[in-house]
Design a protein around this motif. Sequence first.
Motif, PDB file in Angstrom:
ATOM      1  N   PRO A 270       0.825  -1.206   0.000  1.00 33.10           N
ATOM      2  CA  PRO A 270       0.000   0.000   0.000  1.00 33.10           C
ATOM      3  C   PRO A 270       0.865   1.265   0.000  1.00 33.10           C
ATOM      4  CG  PRO A 270      -0.798  -1.581   1.613  1.00 33.10           C
ATOM      5  CD  PRO A 270       0.524  -2.086   1.139  1.00 33.10           C
ATOM      6  N   ALA A 271       0.243   2.373  -0.297  1.00 35.01           N
ATOM      7  CA  ALA A 271       0.978   3.635  -0.459  1.00 35.01           C
ATOM      8  C   ALA A 271       1.836   3.974   0.742  1.00 35.01           C
ATOM      9  CB  ALA A 271      -0.010   4.769  -0.753  1.00 35.01           C
ATOM     10  N   ASP A 272       1.330   3.710   1.958  1.00 34.30           N
ATOM     11  CA  ASP A 272       2.088   4.096   3.144  1.00 34.30           C
ATOM     12  C   ASP A 272       3.280   3.177   3.428  1.00 34.30           C
ATOM     13  OD1 ASP A 272       0.350   2.041   3.694  1.00 34.30           O
ATOM     14  OD2 ASP A 272      -0.143   2.705   5.714  1.00 34.30           O
ATOM     15  N   TRP A 273       3.439   2.120   2.630  1.00 33.58           N
ATOM     16  CA  TRP A 273       4.604   1.243   2.777  1.00 33.58           C
ATOM     17  C   TRP A 273       5.564   1.359   1.605  1.00 33.58           C
ATOM     18  CZ3 TRP A 273       6.054  -1.084   7.097  1.00 33.58           C
ATOM     19  CH2 TRP A 273       5.101  -1.271   8.102  1.00 33.58           C
ATOM     20  N   GLN A 274       5.133   1.971   0.539  1.00 33.05           N
ATOM     21  CA  GLN A 274       5.957   2.045  -0.656  1.00 33.05           C
ATOM     22  C   GLN A 274       7.223   2.864  -0.405  1.00 33.05           C
ATOM     23  OE1 GLN A 274       3.464   3.439  -3.884  1.00 33.05           O
ATOM     24  NE2 GLN A 274       1.944   1.838  -3.536  1.00 33.05           N
ATOM     25  N   GLY A 275       8.360   2.277  -0.750  1.00 32.52           N
ATOM     26  CA  GLY A 275       9.644   2.943  -0.591  1.00 32.52           C
ATOM     27  C   GLY A 275      10.260   2.856   0.786  1.00 32.52           C
ATOM     28  N   LYS A 276       9.557   2.260   1.752  1.00 24.69           N
ATOM     29  CA  LYS A 276      10.056   2.231   3.123  1.00 24.69           C
ATOM     30  C   LYS A 276      11.342   1.431   3.275  1.00 24.69           C
ATOM     31  CE  LYS A 276       6.442   3.477   6.329  1.00 24.69           C
ATOM     32  NZ  LYS A 276       5.822   3.156   7.632  1.00 24.69           N
ATOM     33  N   SER A 277      11.496   0.394   2.473  1.00 25.69           N
ATOM     34  CA  SER A 277      12.681  -0.447   2.612  1.00 25.69           C
ATOM     35  C   SER A 277      13.919   0.182   1.994  1.00 25.69           C
ATOM     36  CB  SER A 277      12.442  -1.806   1.956  1.00 25.69           C
ATOM     37  OG  SER A 277      12.378  -1.677   0.539  1.00 25.69           O
ATOM     38  N   GLY A 278      13.718   1.066   1.016  1.00 21.48           N
ATOM     39  CA  GLY A 278      14.847   1.618   0.292  1.00 21.48           C
ATOM     40  C   GLY A 278      15.542   0.572  -0.548  1.00 21.48           C
ATOM     41  N   LEU A 279      14.841  -0.531  -0.800  1.00 22.24           N
ATOM     42  CA  LEU A 279      15.459  -1.676  -1.463  1.00 22.24           C
ATOM     43  C   LEU A 279      14.726  -2.060  -2.748  1.00 22.24           C
ATOM     44  CD1 LEU A 279      17.788  -3.704  -1.006  1.00 22.24           C
ATOM     45  CD2 LEU A 279      16.165  -5.164   0.230  1.00 22.24           C
ATOM     46  N   ALA A 280      13.451  -2.446  -2.609  1.00 22.08           N
ATOM     47  CA  ALA A 280      12.644  -2.894  -3.740  1.00 22.08           C
ATOM     48  C   ALA A 280      11.201  -3.028  -3.279  1.00 22.08           C
ATOM     49  CB  ALA A 280      13.158  -4.223  -4.288  1.00 22.08           C
ATOM     50  N   PRO A 281      10.220  -3.030  -4.199  1.00 24.14           N
ATOM     51  CA  PRO A 281       8.817  -3.212  -3.808  1.00 24.14           C
ATOM     52  C   PRO A 281       8.592  -4.490  -2.998  1.00 24.14           C
ATOM     53  CG  PRO A 281       8.927  -2.421  -6.065  1.00 24.14           C
ATOM     54  CD  PRO A 281      10.340  -2.708  -5.649  1.00 24.14           C
ATOM     55  N   TYR A 282       9.301  -5.560  -3.337  1.00 18.79           N
ATOM     56  CA  TYR A 282       9.169  -6.815  -2.585  1.00 18.79           C
ATOM     57  C   TYR A 282       9.508  -6.590  -1.115  1.00 18.79           C
ATOM     58  CZ  TYR A 282      10.247 -11.577  -0.998  1.00 18.79           C
ATOM     59  OH  TYR A 282      10.290 -12.754  -0.297  1.00 18.79           O
ATOM     60  N   ALA A 283      10.594  -5.867  -0.861  1.00 25.47           N
ATOM     61  CA  ALA A 283      11.009  -5.611   0.518  1.00 25.47           C
ATOM     62  C   ALA A 283       9.989  -4.730   1.237  1.00 25.47           C
ATOM     63  CB  ALA A 283      12.382  -4.952   0.534  1.00 25.47           C
ATOM     64  N   ASP A 284       9.403  -3.759   0.534  1.00 26.15           N
ATOM     65  CA  ASP A 284       8.338  -2.940   1.124  1.00 26.15           C
ATOM     66  C   ASP A 284       7.166  -3.825   1.529  1.00 26.15           C
ATOM     67  OD1 ASP A 284       9.921  -0.770   0.391  1.00 26.15           O
ATOM     68  OD2 ASP A 284       8.773  -0.353  -1.427  1.00 26.15           O
ATOM     69  N   PHE A 285       6.792  -4.722   0.625  1.00 27.83           N
ATOM     70  CA  PHE A 285       5.674  -5.649   0.855  1.00 27.83           C
ATOM     71  C   PHE A 285       5.967  -6.529   2.072  1.00 27.83           C
ATOM     72  CE2 PHE A 285       2.668  -8.666  -1.689  1.00 27.83           C
ATOM     73  CZ  PHE A 285       1.562  -8.023  -1.171  1.00 27.83           C
ATOM     74  N   MET A 286       7.196  -7.000   2.155  1.00 31.31           N
ATOM     75  CA  MET A 286       7.576  -7.874   3.264  1.00 31.31           C
ATOM     76  C   MET A 286       7.544  -7.122   4.591  1.00 31.31           C
ATOM     77  SD  MET A 286       8.185 -10.957   3.802  1.00 31.31           S
ATOM     78  CE  MET A 286       7.838 -11.221   5.540  1.00 31.31           C
ATOM     79  N   MET A 287       7.908  -5.867   4.583  1.00 28.48           N
ATOM     80  CA  MET A 287       7.854  -5.061   5.803  1.00 28.48           C
ATOM     81  C   MET A 287       6.409  -4.877   6.272  1.00 28.48           C
ATOM     82  SD  MET A 287      10.823  -2.200   5.106  1.00 28.48           S
ATOM     83  CE  MET A 287      10.453  -1.307   6.625  1.00 28.48           C
ATOM     84  N   MET A 288       5.481  -4.730   5.319  1.00 30.89           N
ATOM     85  CA  MET A 288       4.070  -4.644   5.672  1.00 30.89           C
ATOM     86  C   MET A 288       3.591  -5.942   6.307  1.00 30.89           C
ATOM     87  SD  MET A 288       0.687  -4.445   3.254  1.00 30.89           S
ATOM     88  CE  MET A 288       0.748  -6.241   3.102  1.00 30.89           C
ATOM     89  N   ILE A 289       3.984  -7.073   5.719  1.00 31.83           N
ATOM     90  CA  ILE A 289       3.601  -8.373   6.276  1.00 31.83           C
ATOM     91  C   ILE A 289       4.148  -8.514   7.684  1.00 31.83           C
ATOM     92  CG2 ILE A 289       3.953 -10.872   6.036  1.00 31.83           C
ATOM     93  CD1 ILE A 289       4.003 -10.365   2.969  1.00 31.83           C
ATOM     94  N   ASP A 290       5.392  -8.120   7.873  1.00 34.73           N
ATOM     95  CA  ASP A 290       6.005  -8.191   9.195  1.00 34.73           C
ATOM     96  C   ASP A 290       5.219  -7.384  10.223  1.00 34.73           C
ATOM     97  OD1 ASP A 290       8.539  -8.669  10.976  1.00 34.73           O
ATOM     98  OD2 ASP A 290       8.187  -6.502  11.044  1.00 34.73           O
ATOM     99  N   ASP A 291       4.757  -6.207   9.826  1.00 37.83           N
ATOM    100  CA  ASP A 291       3.965  -5.372  10.737  1.00 37.83           C
ATOM    101  C   ASP A 291       2.672  -6.082  11.145  1.00 37.83           C
ATOM    102  OD1 ASP A 291       3.546  -2.493  11.878  1.00 37.83           O
ATOM    103  OD2 ASP A 291       1.674  -2.943  10.826  1.00 37.83           O
TER     104      ASP A 291
END
Length: 523
Positions: A270-291
Amino acid sequence: MKTLLQLSVFCLILQFFSCASPEQSEEKAEYPNVIVILADDLGYGDIGAFNPEGKILTPNIDQLAAEGMKFTDAHTPSAVCTPTRYGFLTGRYNWRSTLKSGVLTGKSPALIEDERTTIADVMKSAGYHTAFIGKWHLGWNWGLVDGDTLRGEGWDAKDFEQIDFSKPITHTPNDLGFDYAYGHSGSLDMAPYVYVENGKVTAIPDTVTVNTGKYSWWREGPTSPDFDHEEVTPNFFDRSIQYIEEQSKTENPFFLYLALPSPHTPILPPADWQGKSGLAPYADFMMMIDDYVGQVNAVIKNAGIDENTLIIFTSDNGGSPAAGLDVMQGAGHFSSYIYRGHKADIYEGGHRVPFIAKWPAKIQAGSSREQTICLTDMMATGAEITGYDLKDDEGEDSYSLLPLFDAGKQVDQFREATVSHSINGSFAIRQGDWKLIMAKGSGGWSAPKPNTPAEEGLPDVQLYNLASDPGETNNLQAENPEKVASLKALLTKYIKEGRSTPGAPQKNDPIEGEWKQIGFVEE
């Protein structure tokens, strides 16, 4: 997005199924609640607790590991989705079923026969309320237009014209031990894009959608008005959290199978997770799952059921190259950690996965185990927890993890050997440090791919010592013919006898035509 009406109906269903008998109430204190969170295409190295060099921040899953036990040598029975889910639910290797290779689609008929016992049946027999929420990908039987029959494989939009979405669906999770079932039929990139709740579509498809983004693509197909691809994973987590809250107020224990459709493509943070990892969309997605995993852990604690709740977090296979693993590798993050290959492969990266078990009443916080385990082992684990006596035709490839949960107990030998399977049906067998692969190459998507020039001139089999060579770089088959022969004989025995656990021999499911093993022919 969920409407108020949908939430109200969901709550009524939970209240209806939560009624417990006096006998079940007495058992509540003895039996733990069991929650299995199965991620989709999550690599071994994508979790910080398993990869000290990883670049994806997963503090909540790491906390789960710190509060429980890590299994560092855990494996899925297959390197792809459908067969692993079959093995998890039945305790039986997928290649014993009619599915000898590949995966199902969103329109495939049911793979698991109603008569076959599942882990949900085992838990339900002990008084558990059982629920499935998420990605099914094991087939069910759609209602059809009168006089019509299934056509096509389910990869094209036209393949769904004969489905009547207003009709009840049969051979669903409800027929396999689940009191409550809510989810979608296949992967999130496989049509039809509809939610099914207890055998009924929640909203009739009224449009056809398709997405062609590099990592966010999905195939063209019918889509319901309540199905928003970006909201599917949050929806499943929200419903699971609500389910836990409701069940914690009842007297009977519960079993929840939360089958995530992520971080499998489409990669849709989602928009509020996009770019959070500074790595790739997959990593952003994974950070959301972790939350969200953190939210699940928190709701269990807040509900006062933490001490006697077993939480399992794992994945159905390794990371997928379609998700941008190369981009992350360029930034120093290796989804498969030190292991070779990825999703679909017979190499370790295809089927070695993170596996965490937290159960404060039984499992020492911060502990770990190095024994080789398999997701098929959940069936026997559930049986031992509830005192269920598995019959000879139940859980044929399942060993109970309960002895391993006691960190202070020395377990010299857990399971005799473990069989792995790739997307094209290639076999591998692991015993101790030795792994025999019955194929020249990966059996999957990495090089050397099956039936390509890269395989020419290679030996027919591969033998690796994973203790000295975890990256599977040095094929020792030529120097160890006796080890090759003994492992091949054991694999053949497992195939012929229909089981890899002690018990009476069983038959593998019959199929049309001849079943030839990839890399060798059954004698």
